[in-house]
Write a protein that holds these residues in place. Structure first.
Motif, PDB file in Angstrom:
ATOM      1  N   HIS A 169       0.831  -1.204   0.000  1.00  0.00           N
ATOM      2  CA  HIS A 169       0.000   0.000   0.000  1.00  0.00           C
ATOM      3  C   HIS A 169       0.867   1.257   0.000  1.00  0.00           C
ATOM      4  O   HIS A 169       0.608   2.212  -0.736  1.00  0.00           O
ATOM      5  N   GLN A 170       1.936   1.205   0.791  1.00  0.00           N
ATOM      6  CA  GLN A 170       2.844   2.359   0.870  1.00  0.00           C
ATOM      7  C   GLN A 170       3.440   2.673  -0.508  1.00  0.00           C
ATOM      8  O   GLN A 170       3.566   3.828  -0.889  1.00  0.00           O
ATOM      9  N   ARG A 171       3.757   1.607  -1.248  1.00  0.00           N
ATOM     10  CA  ARG A 171       4.321   1.767  -2.595  1.00  0.00           C
ATOM     11  C   ARG A 171       3.299   2.464  -3.500  1.00  0.00           C
ATOM     12  O   ARG A 171       3.605   3.423  -4.199  1.00  0.00           O
ATOM     13  N   HIS A 172       2.022   1.994  -3.451  1.00  0.00           N
ATOM     14  CA  HIS A 172       0.974   2.615  -4.265  1.00  0.00           C
ATOM     15  C   HIS A 172       0.796   4.088  -3.882  1.00  0.00           C
ATOM     16  O   HIS A 172       0.704   4.964  -4.721  1.00  0.00           O
ATOM     17  N   ARG A 173       0.738   4.312  -2.578  1.00  0.00           N
ATOM     18  CA  ARG A 173       0.422   5.657  -2.084  1.00  0.00           C
ATOM     19  C   ARG A 173       1.537   6.633  -2.465  1.00  0.00           C
ATOM     20  O   ARG A 173       1.269   7.769  -2.843  1.00  0.00           O
ATOM     21  N   LYS A 174       2.793   6.167  -2.373  1.00  0.00           N
ATOM     22  CA  LYS A 174       3.929   7.039  -2.672  1.00  0.00           C
ATOM     23  C   LYS A 174       3.856   7.507  -4.130  1.00  0.00           C
ATOM     24  O   LYS A 174       4.113   8.663  -4.437  1.00  0.00           O
ATOM     25  N   ILE A 175       3.479   6.583  -5.014  1.00  0.00           N
ATOM     26  CA  ILE A 175       3.417   6.946  -6.434  1.00  0.00           C
ATOM     27  C   ILE A 175       2.209   7.846  -6.714  1.00  0.00           C
ATOM     28  O   ILE A 175       2.263   8.729  -7.562  1.00  0.00           O
ATOM     29  N   MET A 176       1.129   7.640  -5.956  1.00  0.00           N
ATOM     30  CA  MET A 176      -0.077   8.438  -6.222  1.00  0.00           C
ATOM     31  C   MET A 176      -0.050   9.822  -5.570  1.00  0.00           C
ATOM     32  O   MET A 176      -0.677  10.763  -6.057  1.00  0.00           O
ATOM     33  N   ASN A 177       0.647   9.944  -4.446  1.00  0.00           N
ATOM     34  CA  ASN A 177       0.595  11.193  -3.668  1.00  0.00           C
ATOM     35  C   ASN A 177       0.842  12.478  -4.468  1.00  0.00           C
ATOM     36  O   ASN A 177       0.080  13.436  -4.324  1.00  0.00           O
ATOM     37  N   PRO A 178       1.909  12.516  -5.332  1.00  0.00           N
ATOM     38  CA  PRO A 178       2.183  13.789  -6.013  1.00  0.00           C
ATOM     39  C   PRO A 178       0.988  14.301  -6.816  1.00  0.00           C
ATOM     40  O   PRO A 178       0.830  15.498  -7.004  1.00  0.00           O
ATOM     41  N   ALA A 179       0.129  13.385  -7.282  1.00  0.00           N
ATOM     42  CA  ALA A 179      -1.012  13.811  -8.101  1.00  0.00           C
ATOM     43  C   ALA A 179      -2.113  14.439  -7.250  1.00  0.00           C
ATOM     44  O   ALA A 179      -3.068  14.997  -7.788  1.00  0.00           O
ATOM     45  N   PHE A 180      -1.996  14.345  -5.923  1.00  0.00           N
ATOM     46  CA  PHE A 180      -3.084  14.831  -5.061  1.00  0.00           C
ATOM     47  C   PHE A 180      -2.641  15.957  -4.128  1.00  0.00           C
ATOM     48  O   PHE A 180      -3.272  16.208  -3.113  1.00  0.00           O
ATOM     49  N   SER A 181      -1.531  16.632  -4.487  1.00  0.00           N
ATOM     50  CA  SER A 181      -1.073  17.737  -3.624  1.00  0.00           C
ATOM     51  C   SER A 181      -2.112  18.859  -3.674  1.00  0.00           C
ATOM     52  O   SER A 181      -2.880  18.978  -4.637  1.00  0.00           O
ATOM     53  N   ALA A 182      -2.105  19.704  -2.639  1.00  0.00           N
ATOM     54  CA  ALA A 182      -3.102  20.782  -2.567  1.00  0.00           C
ATOM     55  C   ALA A 182      -3.004  21.695  -3.791  1.00  0.00           C
ATOM     56  O   ALA A 182      -4.023  22.082  -4.376  1.00  0.00           O
ATOM     57  N   ALA A 183      -1.774  22.025  -4.224  1.00  0.00           N
ATOM     58  CA  ALA A 183      -1.604  22.943  -5.358  1.00  0.00           C
ATOM     59  C   ALA A 183      -2.157  22.317  -6.628  1.00  0.00           C
ATOM     60  O   ALA A 183      -2.849  22.953  -7.430  1.00  0.00           O
ATOM     61  N   GLN A 184      -1.857  21.045  -6.806  1.00  0.00           N
ATOM     62  CA  GLN A 184      -2.333  20.320  -7.982  1.00  0.00           C
ATOM     63  C   GLN A 184      -3.873  20.339  -8.023  1.00  0.00           C
ATOM     64  O   GLN A 184      -4.489  20.620  -9.051  1.00  0.00           O
ATOM     65  N   VAL A 212      -3.073   6.364   7.604  1.00  0.00           N
ATOM     66  CA  VAL A 212      -2.233   5.954   6.468  1.00  0.00           C
ATOM     67  C   VAL A 212      -3.036   5.598   5.227  1.00  0.00           C
ATOM     68  O   VAL A 212      -2.545   5.667   4.119  1.00  0.00           O
ATOM     69  N   ARG A 213      -4.304   5.184   5.443  1.00  0.00           N
ATOM     70  CA  ARG A 213      -5.062   4.896   4.236  1.00  0.00           C
ATOM     71  C   ARG A 213      -6.354   5.707   4.142  1.00  0.00           C
ATOM     72  O   ARG A 213      -7.358   5.262   3.615  1.00  0.00           O
ATOM     73  N   GLY A 214      -6.257   6.911   4.633  1.00  0.00           N
ATOM     74  CA  GLY A 214      -7.395   7.825   4.493  1.00  0.00           C
ATOM     75  C   GLY A 214      -7.588   8.196   3.042  1.00  0.00           C
ATOM     76  O   GLY A 214      -6.728   7.929   2.191  1.00  0.00           O
ATOM     77  N   CYS A 215      -8.707   8.831   2.759  1.00  0.00           N
ATOM     78  CA  CYS A 215      -9.053   9.163   1.379  1.00  0.00           C
ATOM     79  C   CYS A 215      -8.018  10.086   0.751  1.00  0.00           C
ATOM     80  O   CYS A 215      -7.777  11.183   1.249  1.00  0.00           O
ATOM     81  N   ILE A 216      -7.445   9.647  -0.349  1.00  0.00           N
ATOM     82  CA  ILE A 216      -6.420  10.467  -1.000  1.00  0.00           C
ATOM     83  C   ILE A 216      -7.072  11.638  -1.747  1.00  0.00           C
ATOM     84  O   ILE A 216      -6.437  12.647  -2.021  1.00  0.00           O
ATOM     85  N   GLY A 217      -8.386  11.481  -2.040  1.00  0.00           N
ATOM     86  CA  GLY A 217      -9.041  12.481  -2.892  1.00  0.00           C
ATOM     87  C   GLY A 217      -9.891  13.471  -2.128  1.00  0.00           C
ATOM     88  O   GLY A 217     -10.665  14.211  -2.736  1.00  0.00           O
TER      89      GLY A 217
END
Ligand code: HEM
Length: 509
Positions: free
Chosen positions: A99-114, A445-450
């Motif tokens: 899960h950490q691997r998935h989240r690390k790759i997905m995180n940059p797409a969900f930054s506040a600025a983005q 750690v697995r809260g809603c990314i969106g």
């Protein structure tokens, strides 16, 4: 049987325990609210085959499971397998290091600025939806507005939005009545998870005893529920393949959509940890799924509450008008995310609606280790002891009742069961944006990314709709809340018509 001393309701069936009554309860929360009143916010039920299930809505226990303990409480086997059925091998069903691997790759797409950068896309789609309702109302001969099932077009609008922000693709669901993907979503959870037959309850309860290799065959079951999941996932993957191919040939745009960032983020990752093609397709299915229906249902509940509380609807309208006047003096293009954030009352209303109508009302977790669950609200055990912690052996099944937590008087006050958005205006902590994350998903750690994106979308759509339309609750209609994993609104007596909230909509300008 270490939990034997925890109190709970009498067991109605030795084979099915409470499972059948929980899965067929009339409305989300009915049983839990009653049990929480009787036993306190932590109680014990029985699953199939006599399994124990520990339910809790206790604030400290929730904090412990979702935050303090990191990955020590993975999703239950059943929750995990169901996620795989509709979203493949993506982030929703990954656990621990994976899960950490998935989240690390997905995180940059969900930054506040983005996320802030997506606002114009949402505003455009919201305006398109509002134009559709305006056309319908202007061509209508009925005085006093039309009855519109707001859920339907909200779902199509949020699908178009996720298509554009996640994949830079025009899905066109708002314009096409027969849209294949929109139709595939429409009844997905109703057809597969609402009122499961008894054989399916017994079957699902046995999954945790199968090795993963056998569980991977679940999706091939020939019954209508599993076939429905299969055809849906096939369509989602087909859509995903088309999107990936188009991206491969479309090199000019330098796109900032979620998928492009995800692809870049994946490529810059150590090759050993990159997402595979199946995982990438699963991520697309996940975003299509988790990224649209959740927000559409939450918006549907918002309009339902505002139709029931016209005075709050009017207050939001006035708040928007004041902000609009300020904004016109500033000569901006449209509201910015800061403008939306500054609409204090509207945001309180959004929070109150998310609190009363958590669209994911229960989360199922299993203890991965022997552990001790701390409680904020002591409970009395069968043997008459008052306890503030519960020792739980590895494998304990825990059901987190978010719908109960959201109505606990000890957390929200005596009017916890009632609509009262002003509760969020009173103290600093409750008015902060972070509260949204908690209300939607409890973070961790697995809260809603969106969640930031969902919030932005709800704010922008609400502004558009409340400025242009008046929503009234029609007489003689009763909306019920059904649990198909996700909380579905239906009209009492018209369940065959599927998810709907019909409101009387009239044009303001
Ligand atoms: C009001 C709208 C939303 C609500 C109420 C909501 C709720 C939730 C909840 C409760 C979870 C945790 C599930 C669990 O632990 O089993 C979750 C996870 C997730 N959500 Fe949302 N969500 C919303 C909108 C969105 C949007 C718009 C997106 C994407 C654009 C999204 C993507 C995800 C993903 C990818 C996960 C999995 C995160 C992980 O496992 O690390 N959600 N959401």
């Amino acid at each position: 049987r270490s939990l034997y001393d925890i109190r709970g309701p009498a067991v109605p069936s030795r084979l099915l325990g409470h499972e059948k009554m929980i899965q067929t309860m009339k409305q989300v929360g009915d049983l839990e609210f009653r049990w929480a009143r009787e036993f306190g916010p932590t109680w014990l039920t029985q699953g199939c085959y006599g399994e124990e299930k520990l339910w809790t809505a206790d604030p400290k226990a929730l904090q412990y499971v979702f935050h303090t303990s990191g990955y020590r409480f993975p999703k239950s086997t059943v929750a995990d397998e169901i996620m795989k059925l509709f979203a493949g091998q993506g982030i929703l069903s990954a656990s621990g290091d994976n899960h950490q691997r998935h989240r690390k790759i997905m995180n940059p797409a969900f930054s506040a600025a983005q996320i802030r950068g997506f606002l114009p896309i949402v505003q455009r789609s919201a305006a398109q939806l509002s134009q559709k309702w305006k056309d319908q109302l202007q061509s209508s001969l009925t005085p006093g507005g039309e009855i519109i099932n707001v859920r339907r077009m909200l779902a199509r609008m949020t699908l178009d939005v996720i298509g554009e922000v996640a994949f830079d693709d025009q899905l066109g669901a708002l314009d096409d009545k027969e849209h294949e993907l929109a139709k595939a979503f429409e009844r997905l959870f109703i057809d597969t998870l609402l009122y499961p037959p008894t054989w399916d309850l017994l079957f699902k309860a046995s999954w945790r005893y199968f090795p993963a290799s056998i569980r991977s065959l679940i999706k091939y079951l020939p019954t209508k529920e599993y076939r429905r999941f299969r055809t849906f996932l096939r369509l989602a993957f087909r859509t995903g393949k088309r999107l990936i191919e188009e991206k491969a040939t479309d090199t000019e745009k330098g796109s900032r959509d979620i998928m492009s960032i995800l692809v870049q983020s994946n490529l810059s990752e150590d090759p050993r940890f990159r997402l595979s093609e199946t995982e990438m397709l699963s991520q697309i299915a996940t975003l299509l799924n988790a990224g649209h229906d959740t927000t559409a249902y939450s918006l549907t509940w918002l309009l339902y509450e505002l139709a029931k509380h016209p005075e709050d609807q009017q207050k939001i309208r006035e708040e928007i008008a004041t902000a609009r006047a300020r904004f016109e003096a500033r000569h901006g293009d449209d509201f910015t995310s800061a403008d939306l954030e500054a609409m204090i009352f509207m945001n309180a209303v959004i929070k109150e609606s998310l609190r009363l109508h958590p669209i994911i009302p229960t989360l199922a977790r299993d203890a991965d280790y022997d552990d001790v669950l701390p409680l904020a609200v002591p409970i009395e055990t069968k043997s008459g002891n008052i306890i503030t912690e519960i020792p739980i052996p590895k494998g304990t099944q825990i059901l987190i009742s978010i719908s109960t937590y959201n109505r606990l008087e000890s957390v929200w006050g005596e009017d916890a069961a009632e609509w009262n958005p002003t509760r969020f205006l009173h103290d600093e902590e409750r008015t902060s944006v972070g509260v949204f994350a908690n209300l939607m998903t409890f973070g961790g750690v697995r809260g809603c990314i969106g969640w930031r994106f969902a919030l932005l979308e709800m704010q922008a759509v609400l502004v558009e709709l409340i400025e242009r339309f008046d929503f009234q609750f029609p007489e003689g209609v009763e909306i019920i809340r059904l649990n198909a994993g996700i909380m579905i609104p239906m009209v009492k007596g018209k369940m065959q018509e599927g998810a709907q909230v019909p409101l009387r909509v009239s044009l303001l300008r």
